[in-house]
Motif scaffolding. Structure first.
Motif, short mmCIF file in Angstrom:
data_model
loop_
_atom_site.label_atom_id
_atom_site.label_comp_id
_atom_site.label_asym_id
_atom_site.label_seq_id
_atom_site.Cartn_x
_atom_site.Cartn_y
_atom_site.Cartn_z
N GLU A 141 47.26 19.02 63.22
CA GLU A 141 47.75 17.95 64.08
C GLU A 141 46.71 17.59 65.14
N GLU A 142 46.05 18.61 65.70
CA GLU A 142 45.03 18.35 66.71
C GLU A 142 43.80 17.69 66.10
N HIS A 143 43.59 17.94 64.81
CA HIS A 143 42.43 17.43 64.08
C HIS A 143 42.66 16.01 63.55
N ARG A 144 43.89 15.54 63.66
CA ARG A 144 44.27 14.28 63.03
C ARG A 144 43.39 13.10 63.48
N ALA A 146 49.70 6.30 58.15
CA ALA A 146 48.67 7.24 58.58
C ALA A 146 48.20 6.91 59.99
N THR A 147 47.77 7.95 60.71
CA THR A 147 47.18 7.75 62.03
C THR A 147 45.72 7.35 61.85
N ILE A 148 45.35 6.18 62.35
CA ILE A 148 43.98 5.70 62.20
C ILE A 148 43.26 5.91 63.53
N PRO A 149 42.26 6.78 63.58
CA PRO A 149 41.55 7.04 64.84
C PRO A 149 40.85 5.79 65.36
N ASP A 150 40.76 5.68 66.67
CA ASP A 150 40.11 4.52 67.29
C ASP A 150 38.65 4.40 66.87
#
Length: 406
Positions: free
Chosen positions: A87-90, A261-265
């Motif tokens: 989760e922290e790495h997501r 999905a969570t897309i990083p900035d």
């Protein structure tokens, strides 16, 4: 005493107080995050009824103890810490990588997940590898170990384990696999076959324009070594002239991202269509300029002008105007290989073909990595396949006649 705040500390619980509005607060200071050096937010729970606030607080404490955020004598189970790490790495990984790593982590958890993290040993990990090897290739198991190593390094940094058991775990010997690639003259045959009119008895809807599109796609693959997503996301503004030399500014790719999905900035993703997003290339080195022959430049611009592609529109789309997908290209690729009478190799082998030809032409390490968009020459070397014919010529030029022509 109405309007006043009551404060007191209880052993092991942190501070407990009732604010001016009668709401109870249970709070525990969490100290400094070893990864960032910053103070971590406290664990806190509130409620109008003291017993309810205490129950919420204790539930939060139990959750933090479960995954290792709050140290305990026994420490967290390996599976619980793995879940927290993922989760922290997501936001540090692209969604596809994160999904794959999550799957690998679940596979490992099924074997070692119930072991307490601080009791996990190299023997446990080696035993897991032996079990995984029954149904998986050594290379796949080594990929799992790479992720596990990252997790355990974080656990050591966080003080949850004194020693990293991965330090005593070696990589598994990998089966040698030589990727097949086409011969020097074969790409021209593939492009010619892509342009050829198919057998009307077996062909689906086709047209000269459609065939020209795929011939251009394959020419790009062989000539530039662009990754599939980089070709699918190509836009006219990326075609530039540098000192009169035609180049492609490879600065983006079109790729599918799973729904939800969570897309990083940092990916700077822009939605294109459906599940397809426009993102930066795979690595920082992937952003590069690749010179192209004048003929390819002219053919690309002829295609762009004919179809009225705007500066920031996709150069290549499917019959319905949507982004190209890998399965679309795979069908055309297979058909071209078959019509050319060539054995099957996957489309990614076009990158290997270019890397091989660059090396054979004597390109320097810096030139090869710059064109391929690799971080280091080791990766480029994996893409380079020395053909026996080339090696024979090199040996023939290097060795003297040891038997005086006899």
């Amino acid at each position: 005493m109405a309007g006043k705040t009551k404060n007191r500390r209880t052993g092991g619980s942190g501070s407990v107080f009732q604010d001016s509005k009668g709401r109870w607060h249970f709070r525990k200071d969490m100290g400094t995050d070893p990864a960032t050096g910053r103070r971590r937010p406290p664990i806190e729970a509130t409620g109008m009824v003291k017993s309810e606030a205490r129950a919420r607080f204790q539930a939060k404490i139990a959750e933090w103890e479960r995954d290792g955020r709050l140290p305990t004598k026994d420490g967290p189970k390996t599976a619980d810490y793995f879940e927290r790490w993922m989760e922290e790495h997501r936001t540090a990984a692209n969604p596809t990588t994160w999904r794959n790593e999550s799957s690998w982590m679940r596979t490992m958890n099924a074997i070692i997940g119930n072991i307490r993290l601080n009791r996990l040993t190299a023997d446990d990990i080696n035993g897991m590898c032996r079990r995984l090897r029954r149904t998986r290739k050594s290379k796949t198991v080594n990929t799992y170990l790479a992720v596990l190593g990252a997790v355990l390094r974080t656990a050591k940094r966080d003080g949850l384990i004194a020693d990293d058991p991965m330090e005593n775990v070696g990589r598994m010997p990998e089966d040698r696999y030589e990727r097949p690639i086409l011969d020097v003259a074969d790409p021209a045959k593939v492009i010619e076959a892509a342009l050829a009119e198919p057998d009307p008895a077996v062909a689906v809807f086709d047209s000269p324009d459609e065939r020209e599109k795929w011939a251009l796609m394959f020419e790009l693959a062989f000539t530039t070594g662009m990754r599939p997503g980089e070709r699918y996301g190509l836009m006219p503004y990326q075609l530039e002239l540098h000192h009169g030399i035609p180049v492609i500014n490879v600065c983006q790719q079109a790729k599918p991202i799973p729904a939800g999905a969570t897309i990083p900035d940092w990916m700077e993703a822009e939605h294109l269509d459906g599940a397809i997003w426009l993102t930066k290339p795979k690595t920082a080195k992937g952003v590069r300029t690749v010179p192209i022959p004048q003929g390819l430049w002219d053919r690309l611009w002829a295609h762009i002008v004919k179809w009225g592609v705007p500066s920031h529109g996709l150069v290549f789309t499917n019959l319905y105007g949507h982004p190209i997908r890998r399965d679309n290209e795979e069908k055309r690729w297979r058909r071209a290989l078959k019509m050319a009478g060539l054995p099957y190799v996957d489309i990614y082998s076009a990158r290997h073909w270019l890397a091989t030809e660059l090396a054979a032409a004597g390109a320097s390490d810096e030139e090869r990595t710059a064109i391929m968009g690799h971080t280091d020459i080791h990766t480029t070397s994996v893409y380079t396949h020395w053909r026996e014919r080339r090696l024979a010529k090199t040996l023939d030029a290097a060795l003297p006649d040891l038997r005086d022509g006899q």
